[in-house]
Write a protein that holds these residues in place. Structure first.
Motif, PDB file in Angstrom:
ATOM      1  N   LEU A  37      -1.947  -1.031  -6.045  1.00  0.00           N
ATOM      2  CA  LEU A  37      -2.703  -0.987  -4.797  1.00  0.00           C
ATOM      3  C   LEU A  37      -2.595   0.365  -4.116  1.00  0.00           C
ATOM      4  CD1 LEU A  37      -4.444  -2.842  -2.958  1.00  0.00           C
ATOM      5  CD2 LEU A  37      -2.380  -3.232  -1.605  1.00  0.00           C
ATOM      6  N   SER A  38      -1.446   0.991  -4.217  1.00  0.00           N
ATOM      7  CA  SER A  38      -1.221   2.264  -3.514  1.00  0.00           C
ATOM      8  C   SER A  38      -2.127   3.380  -4.028  1.00  0.00           C
ATOM      9  CB  SER A  38       0.239   2.693  -3.655  1.00  0.00           C
ATOM     10  OG  SER A  38       0.560   2.948  -5.019  1.00  0.00           O
ATOM     11  N   ILE A  78      -6.190   2.279  -2.249  1.00  0.00           N
ATOM     12  CA  ILE A  78      -6.548   2.095  -0.851  1.00  0.00           C
ATOM     13  C   ILE A  78      -5.836   3.114   0.038  1.00  0.00           C
ATOM     14  CG2 ILE A  78      -6.861  -0.382  -1.235  1.00  0.00           C
ATOM     15  CD1 ILE A  78      -4.481  -0.803   0.724  1.00  0.00           C
ATOM     16  N   ALA A  94      -4.381  -8.225  -1.609  1.00  0.00           N
ATOM     17  CA  ALA A  94      -4.437  -7.040  -2.475  1.00  0.00           C
ATOM     18  C   ALA A  94      -5.353  -7.265  -3.671  1.00  0.00           C
ATOM     19  CB  ALA A  94      -3.032  -6.673  -2.942  1.00  0.00           C
ATOM     20  N   ALA A 116       0.814  -1.211   0.000  1.00  0.00           N
ATOM     21  CA  ALA A 116       0.000   0.000   0.000  1.00  0.00           C
ATOM     22  C   ALA A 116       0.848   1.260   0.000  1.00  0.00           C
ATOM     23  CB  ALA A 116      -0.914   0.001   1.229  1.00  0.00           C
TER      24      ALA A 116
END
Length: 423
Positions: free
Chosen positions: A28-29, A32, A307, A22
């Motif tokens: 993903l960063s 979320i 993820a 994250a």
């Protein structure tokens, strides 16, 4: 795609791996935001910085926090705080992403009902086989197929132990102790070596493929504690490898689910899976047989699976918790535990006396069990001899009756070991 606010429950190996993903520059960063975290020890040494996240001493308070959209549960355990927090999150209309196979295998039906009542999702790719996307394959890619069987190596600890016993010729207890020192086995390894961990995973896959509801109690469990070096050596001589196989098979309206040591033919992909690697074979119509192999545990593979579930939620993907090929299938009866018809490997420990082999042959013949091969290992320093045979195809309950009769004779030292053969 919408951004998701995450409450992270558990900051062990997998939780820390998720924080790294994250905080990195991957996909993903961008979708979320970790809002709050909770773990057993706030001050534990960790490979990631959690100072920028709100800390919650109580996991249930994190689950109820109105500022999160998703609870990521990574503390594990069928009951306790894990289940309590998951229930609170669902009741507060928050999605749950979990790696907790025990909770889903034993309470999945209850949790799925609450999720449906509140219009939220439970995602659990990380609960089975780590980085192998087997849950997604069944729920989506194979959703229109009729699943005939699922089998695989689903516990890395037991597979590592069997692999090392095969390579080194050492006894089970010695290899287990090494695995514990290396961090590859828990201080209490019971769930891994007894088949319970693989059983939890099988319950989830079987629900997707056949029944629509996990039924852990219906799975017959046997572990690897009784396997000896002579078994691994003999299996290899016969052209097999011994693996702890989790298997679910539908036939004639009955569903057989088991976790047990099995001799797998060396040309089967599962026989080649060594160490902590996992493998799952799915046979389905019309697609045929598919093989999934990969890392079954660890920070990277398991965090990757978590993820992936978060990415699906961000895309708005929604479906019933245990939907998949099971939809529209007949209701299966549970097959009797010892009703398997197969070839079997049997190992006896007997006193080194004349006439023992004749007694074995005569008793099996009276029970209509035909012997395919017979091997006798020379005795070591003790006077106990390992006698190994393989049968032709027979019903396991008939074989067990014959072995029970033999076990009552003075020459027989221990309870015989029985394992099915799978080609």
């Amino acid at each position: 795609m919408k951004s998701l606010r995450i409450g992270l429950l558990g900051l062990g190996t997998v939780g820390a791996g998720l924080v790294q993903m994250a905080s990195g520059d991957g996909p993903l960063s961008t979708i979320i935001e970790i809002v709050g975290v909770s773990a057993r020890n706030r001050n534990a040494a960790r490979p990631v910085d959690i100072s920028k996240y709100e800390w919650f001493d109580d996991p249930c308070a994190l689950a109820a926090n109105p500022n999160i959209d998703v609870l990521v549960e990574l503390i594990g355990g069928a009951n306790g705080k894990a289940k309590e927090a998951a229930l609170i999150a669902l009741q507060n209309k928050k999605h749950v992403v979990t790696a907790n196979k025990a909770m889903l295998a034993e309470h999945g039906v209850e949790l799925a009902q609450i999720a449906a009542q509140n219009g939220v999702e439970i995602r659990y790719e990380a609960a089975v086989a780590g980085g192998i996307p087997i849950v997604k394959a069944l729920r989506e890619g194979l959703a229109a197929n009729k699943i005939n069987s699922i089998m695989g190596v689903m516990n890395g600890t037991s597979n590592y132990i069997l692999t090392e016993m095969q390579k080194s010729g050492r006894e089970f207890a010695s290899v287990l102790a090494d695995a514990q020192r290396l961090g590859l086995a828990e201080a209490d390894p019971t769930l891994d070596i007894s088949g319970g961990d693989a059983g939890h995973k099988l319950a989830i896959l079987s629900a997707l493929a056949f029944s629509g509801a996990p039924d852990y109690a219906a799975i017959s469990l046997e572990g690897i504690e009784e396997i000896e070096p002579v078994d691994l050596e003999t299996a290899q001589f016969l052209g097999y490898a011994i693996k702890l196989i989790a298997s679910a098979q539908a036939h004639d309206g009955k569903l057989r689910q088991s976790v047990r040591p099995t001799l797998v033919k060396l040309n089967n992909p599962i026989a080649q899976v060594d160490g902590a690697t996992n493998a799952v074979l799915v046979n389905a119509d019309p697609v045929g047989t598919l093989t999934f192999i990969g890392s079954g545990a660890g920070a990277g593979p398991t965090a990757s699976a978590v993820a992936a579930d978060l990415m699906d939620l961000a895309h708005g993907d929604a479906r019933p918790v245990f939907s998949g090929p099971c939809i529209g299938r007949e209701v299966f009866e549970t097959a009797d535990k010892n009703s398997l018809a197969a070839k079997f490997y049997v190992r006896f420990r007997v006193a080194d006396k004349p006439g023992v082999i004749a007694k074995i042959s005569d008793t099996l013949a009276r029970h209509q069990v035909s012997i395919e091969s017979f091997l006798q290992k020379p005795p070591p320093s003790t006077q106990n001899v390992a006698i190994v045979l393989t049968t032709q195809i027979c019903n396991e309950d008939v074989l067990i009756d014959a072995l029970h009769e033999l076990s009552g004779l003075d020459e027989f030292v221990d309870k015989p070991l029985i394992m099915p053969l799978h080609d």
